[in-house]
Scaffold this motif. Sequence first.
Motif, PDB file in Angstrom:
ATOM      1  N   TYR A 110      30.584  39.672  44.424  1.00 58.98           N
ATOM      2  CA  TYR A 110      30.441  40.146  43.036  1.00 58.98           C
ATOM      3  C   TYR A 110      29.189  39.198  42.510  1.00 58.98           C
ATOM      4  N   ASN A 141      27.599  44.533  37.185  1.00 60.99           N
ATOM      5  CA  ASN A 141      28.114  43.604  38.486  1.00 60.99           C
ATOM      6  C   ASN A 141      27.215  44.069  39.466  1.00 60.99           C
ATOM      7  N   THR A 184      33.575  36.210  34.918  1.00 55.50           N
ATOM      8  CA  THR A 184      33.933  37.037  36.308  1.00 55.50           C
ATOM      9  C   THR A 184      35.144  36.684  36.482  1.00 55.50           C
ATOM     10  N   GLU A 185      36.254  37.568  36.633  1.00 58.79           N
ATOM     11  CA  GLU A 185      37.643  37.345  37.373  1.00 58.79           C
ATOM     12  C   GLU A 185      37.933  38.245  38.513  1.00 58.79           C
ATOM     13  N   VAL A 186      38.477  37.744  39.652  1.00 60.37           N
ATOM     14  CA  VAL A 186      38.870  38.619  40.578  1.00 60.37           C
ATOM     15  C   VAL A 186      40.371  38.487  40.803  1.00 60.37           C
ATOM     16  N   ASP A 187      41.160  39.453  40.498  1.00 57.56           N
ATOM     17  CA  ASP A 187      42.545  39.622  40.272  1.00 57.56           C
ATOM     18  C   ASP A 187      43.117  38.600  39.145  1.00 57.56           C
ATOM     19  N   LYS A 191      36.294  33.214  38.392  1.00 63.00           N
ATOM     20  CA  LYS A 191      35.150  32.733  39.412  1.00 63.00           C
ATOM     21  C   LYS A 191      33.968  32.436  38.785  1.00 63.00           C
ATOM     22  N   LEU A 233      34.360  39.737  47.795  1.00 60.51           N
ATOM     23  CA  LEU A 233      35.422  40.618  47.456  1.00 60.51           C
ATOM     24  C   LEU A 233      36.135  41.172  48.792  1.00 60.51           C
ATOM     25  N   GLN A 237      41.333  44.136  45.918  1.00 66.68           N
ATOM     26  CA  GLN A 237      41.259  43.254  44.670  1.00 66.68           C
ATOM     27  C   GLN A 237      40.872  44.239  43.309  1.00 66.68           C
ATOM     28  N   THR A 238      40.855  43.564  42.336  1.00 66.01           N
ATOM     29  CA  THR A 238      40.053  44.209  41.083  1.00 66.01           C
ATOM     30  C   THR A 238      39.124  43.077  40.511  1.00 66.01           C
ATOM     31  N   VAL A 239      37.945  43.414  40.402  1.00 64.10           N
ATOM     32  CA  VAL A 239      36.848  42.495  39.794  1.00 64.10           C
ATOM     33  C   VAL A 239      36.532  42.736  38.379  1.00 64.10           C
ATOM     34  N   SER A 250      35.856  46.553  34.441  1.00 66.22           N
ATOM     35  CA  SER A 250      36.704  46.226  35.690  1.00 66.22           C
ATOM     36  C   SER A 250      36.487  47.405  36.795  1.00 66.22           C
TER      37      SER A 250
END
Length: 257
Positions: A110, A141, A184-187, A191, A233, A237-239, A250
């Motif tokens: 990402y 992204n 930025t977030e992953v689940d 991050k 990634l 998962q969801t980014v 998202s």
Amino acid sequence: MRLGRVASPDGVAFVSIEGDGADAVVREIAEHPFGNPTFTGRSWPLADVRLLAPILASKVICIGKNYAAHAEEMGGPAPADPVIFMKPSTSIQSPNAPIILPPSSSQVDYEGELAVVIGRPCKDVPAARAGEVILGYTVANDVTARDQQRHDGQWTRAKGYDTFCPLGPWIETSLDPSDLEIVTEVDGQVKQRSRTSLLLHDIPKLIEWITTVMTLLPGDVILTGTPEGVGPLQAGQTVSVTVSGIGTLSNPVAAKR
């Protein structure tokens, strides 16, 4: 104005998005969002339509290593001049639509970014007049097959896969981009967290630099660079990338079937 593009009960349309939360409504724009948009008179609750990538770009121009800390984590010095590369228009993906992991890559990363949307044809734009050619700003992204980027030396394959350029959720036309927070977030796990005030080359300079090389057309998109904290990634998962003053983009992540 908040501009978007939606799939409505009556087809695909550009819209103006008004209100927030459960009360948000989209108003259909008659033709395109450039200049002074006119409206058809039709509208729908935002909850009743599906958000698409907010713009149809002829090209996506990206800036590499535009945050000093990201340049450092990539193992090189910060460049003295903007480093530009391109993603094809076919890499654009809508909000909430999947990023597809190609089986040829073992590491897809990402890269959350602020994106600039161009509002009119322009060439050789001085930095002092860059604001005159901007339609607005959205969230991006810059998904990257990192192993292929390292292997190839140049970045076209690594950056160019279908779905590797999520954009959205909409375009904000009235926004000062000089000091916006990017997260930025992953689940749900943070991050990346930075601010656009840390860009090495600001948006006016980027527009001046790019337009000395190529003509930009209405709807073209400039990705301004990602801060430090890039990472891989995995399918399932969801980014999510959030830029203050705009909103959250998202996307789920899925393996190619």
